[in-house]
Design a protein around this motif. Structure first.
Motif, short mmCIF file in Angstrom:
data_model
loop_
_atom_site.label_atom_id
_atom_site.label_comp_id
_atom_site.label_asym_id
_atom_site.label_seq_id
_atom_site.Cartn_x
_atom_site.Cartn_y
_atom_site.Cartn_z
N TYR A 119 0.80 -1.23 0.00
CA TYR A 119 0.00 0.00 0.00
C TYR A 119 0.84 1.29 0.00
CZ TYR A 119 0.39 1.58 4.89
OH TYR A 119 0.85 2.09 6.07
N PRO A 120 2.02 1.36 0.67
CA PRO A 120 2.80 2.61 0.54
C PRO A 120 3.25 2.88 -0.89
CG PRO A 120 3.57 1.30 2.41
CD PRO A 120 2.67 0.42 1.59
N LEU A 121 3.49 1.80 -1.65
CA LEU A 121 3.86 1.97 -3.06
C LEU A 121 2.69 2.51 -3.86
CD1 LEU A 121 5.75 -1.43 -3.47
CD2 LEU A 121 6.75 0.81 -2.98
N LEU A 122 1.48 2.05 -3.54
CA LEU A 122 0.29 2.57 -4.21
C LEU A 122 0.06 4.03 -3.84
CD1 LEU A 122 -2.05 -0.52 -3.72
CD2 LEU A 122 -1.16 0.32 -5.89
N VAL A 123 0.34 4.38 -2.59
CA VAL A 123 0.23 5.78 -2.17
C VAL A 123 1.17 6.65 -3.00
CG1 VAL A 123 0.67 7.41 -0.29
CG2 VAL A 123 -0.55 5.29 0.18
N ALA A 124 2.42 6.19 -3.14
CA ALA A 124 3.40 6.96 -3.91
C ALA A 124 2.99 7.07 -5.38
CB ALA A 124 4.77 6.30 -3.80
N ALA A 125 2.49 5.96 -5.94
CA ALA A 125 2.11 5.96 -7.36
C ALA A 125 0.91 6.87 -7.63
CB ALA A 125 1.81 4.54 -7.81
N LEU A 126 -0.02 6.93 -6.66
CA LEU A 126 -1.25 7.69 -6.88
C LEU A 126 -1.17 9.13 -6.36
CD1 LEU A 126 -3.85 4.94 -5.87
CD2 LEU A 126 -3.32 5.75 -8.18
N SER A 127 -0.09 9.46 -5.65
CA SER A 127 0.02 10.81 -5.08
C SER A 127 0.09 11.88 -6.17
CB SER A 127 1.24 10.91 -4.17
OG SER A 127 2.44 10.65 -4.88
N GLY A 128 0.63 11.51 -7.35
CA GLY A 128 0.69 12.47 -8.46
C GLY A 128 -0.68 12.80 -9.00
N PRO A 129 -1.44 11.81 -9.52
CA PRO A 129 -2.75 12.13 -10.08
C PRO A 129 -3.78 12.59 -9.05
CG PRO A 129 -2.36 9.75 -10.10
CD PRO A 129 -1.06 10.41 -9.77
N VAL A 130 -3.68 12.14 -7.80
CA VAL A 130 -4.69 12.50 -6.79
C VAL A 130 -4.36 13.82 -6.11
CG1 VAL A 130 -5.79 11.79 -4.64
CG2 VAL A 130 -5.32 10.09 -6.40
N LEU A 131 -3.10 14.02 -5.72
CA LEU A 131 -2.72 15.20 -4.95
C LEU A 131 -1.86 16.18 -5.74
CD1 LEU A 131 -1.85 13.56 -1.49
CD2 LEU A 131 -3.99 14.66 -2.20
#
Length: 290
Positions: free
Chosen positions: A107-119
């Motif tokens: 899940y931390p890897l998913l957070v890092a991957a999605l932090s660009g498009p989401v935040l």
């Protein structure tokens, strides 16, 4: 202002992983006997009571804890976490503690991957390399012959995605609301949602299992209290890597209590995922420090 003590924060985080691992083991036992939605519902009742009690003792009381400028974001957070908990508990029953946590560690890897498009955050090439390596680890875990069969392993992967989105929404909410406000909405929204769903799946429980349910609720409240204390006395970036110990403790409980096994592919894949996650946390902290 609470004095910062990184060593104490690390100790508290280690305790958090132990308590939450015990909670996971109890959840697996109860969800193996009763409907998952009912188990999570009762767990949320106690969690909401704990959240309300904490809020009532803080300056401003419940009114201040509930005051938010972004109620729909807070409701979405609460619903996401409640759904993630249900999926995670189901994964414990289907896959076991060890295999579930091995996949969930992504899940931390998913957070890092999605932090660009989401935040709108920038993710550099080094973190993208770590994310790619982590998903190689997931593929290793999902290989036939591993502890997690491919279709079933999608359950904890869905939980990891749900928790990653919850984490990103929590960071988004933090731009306007305090941690106390988000904590209050997390517990109360989840309790309302789970009650609306879980009551339809109510089952009579044996007296002994009510004892286990009470222990489940107590470990949940105690674990969250320890987590709050850990973040009060130390920076999140300093203690977050120790959260991976939950994989170790949960796997040990799975082996001892439920007769689970650790296949070579699961151990190798989990090691890659955890290493990639630790690198991502380190790189995120380094970029934040400038």
């Amino acid at each position: 202002m609470i004095a910062q003590d990184t060593r104490l924060g690390i100790g508290l985080m280690v305790a958090v992983t132990l308590v939450f691992s015990a909670q996971d083991a109890i959840s697996r036992h109860l969800a193996g006997e009763y409907n998952v939605l009912m188990v999570v519902m009762v767990r949320y009742w106690f969690f909401a009571a704990f959240v309300i009690a904490v809020a009532a003792r803080r300056p401003g009381g419940l009114r201040r804890a509930a005051a938010t400028r972004q109620p729909w974001v807070q409701v979405a957070r609460g619903l996401l976490l409640a759904a993630e908990v249900c999926v995670m508990v189901l994964a414990f029953v289907v896959l076991g503690l060890a295999a579930t946590h091995a996949v969930f560690a992504a899940y931390p890897l998913l957070v890092a991957a999605l932090s660009g498009p989401v935040l709108g955050e920038r993710v550099g090439w080094r973190r993208w390399m770590a994310i790619a390596a982590g998903f190689v680890g997931i593929v290793i875990i999902l290989q036939p012959g591993g502890a997690a069969l491919q279709p079933a392993a999608l359950i904890p992967l869905a939980a990891a995605l749900g928790f990653a989105l919850y984490s990103l929404l929590t960071r988004y909410a933090a731009r306007e609301d305090s941690a106390a406000v988000s904590f209050f909405w997390t517990g109360t929204t989840g309790a309302v949602a789970m009650t609306a769903v879980g009551l339809w799946f109510w089952q009579p429980m044996a007296p002994a299992d009510w004892g286990w349910m009470a222990l489940l609720c107590c470990t949940g409240a105690f674990g969250h209290w320890l987590l709050i204390r850990a973040y009060e006395v130390a920076e999140a970036s300093a203690i977050q890597p120790f959260a991976y110990l939950q994989l170790v403790w949960a796997s040990g409980l799975g082996l001892l209590l439920f007769g689970e096994t650790l296949s070579p592919t699961l151990v190798l894949g989990a090691s890659i995922v955890v290493s990639a996650g630790l690198f991502t946390l380190w790189r995120t902290r380094k970029v934040a420090d400038g």
